[in-house]
Design a protein around this motif. Structure first.
Motif, short mmCIF file in Angstrom:
data_model
loop_
_atom_site.label_atom_id
_atom_site.label_comp_id
_atom_site.label_asym_id
_atom_site.label_seq_id
_atom_site.Cartn_x
_atom_site.Cartn_y
_atom_site.Cartn_z
N ALA A 112 23.26 37.32 37.97
CA ALA A 112 22.43 36.01 38.84
C ALA A 112 24.11 35.59 39.17
CB ALA A 112 21.67 35.31 38.06
N GLU A 113 24.67 34.87 38.58
CA GLU A 113 26.21 34.99 37.93
C GLU A 113 27.06 35.37 39.02
OE1 GLU A 113 29.31 31.54 35.16
OE2 GLU A 113 28.42 33.52 34.66
N ALA A 114 27.25 36.20 38.55
CA ALA A 114 28.20 36.79 39.54
C ALA A 114 27.60 37.22 40.71
CB ALA A 114 28.80 38.91 39.17
N LEU A 115 26.98 37.47 41.02
CA LEU A 115 26.92 37.59 43.04
C LEU A 115 26.35 36.13 43.08
CD1 LEU A 115 23.14 39.61 42.31
CD2 LEU A 115 24.73 40.39 43.17
N VAL A 116 26.43 34.69 42.32
CA VAL A 116 26.80 34.12 43.21
C VAL A 116 28.16 34.05 43.30
CG1 VAL A 116 26.35 31.41 42.96
CG2 VAL A 116 24.32 32.26 42.34
N ALA A 117 28.94 34.32 42.30
CA ALA A 117 30.42 34.28 42.91
C ALA A 117 31.02 34.65 43.74
CB ALA A 117 31.25 34.20 41.14
N LEU A 118 30.77 36.27 44.35
CA LEU A 118 30.72 37.01 45.03
C LEU A 118 30.44 37.06 46.66
CD1 LEU A 118 29.77 40.40 43.25
CD2 LEU A 118 32.06 39.55 43.92
#
Length: 72
Positions: free
Chosen positions: A63-69
């Motif tokens: 989830a954190e990676a998706l938000v960062a992307l």
């Protein structure tokens, strides 16, 4: 290499003088805004009991990676 950071707003008062290693091993409720009830639910749902467990959890990391992307 020693690392210093102002964690006063990120962790509960009882944990503000702990080292980073101690914080990783601390109960997830040591994080500011995470209640004992929240901690209980995290344990039930994801078997998360420590700050380290939360940080290493694949669902939260994804989830954190998706938000960062998305740049948000």
């Amino acid at each position: 290499m020693p690392v210093t950071a102002d964690l006063t707003k990120l962790v509960d008062k009882a944990y503000q003088d702990k080292t980073l290693a101690e914080l990783v091993d601390a109960p997830v409720a040591a994080l500011a805004g995470v209640s004992e009830g929240d901690a209980k639910l995290l344990k039930q749902a994801f078997n998360i009991t420590t700050v380290g467990d939360l940080g290493r959890n694949p669902y939260f990391r994804t989830a954190e990676a998706l938000v960062a992307l998305t740049g948000n």
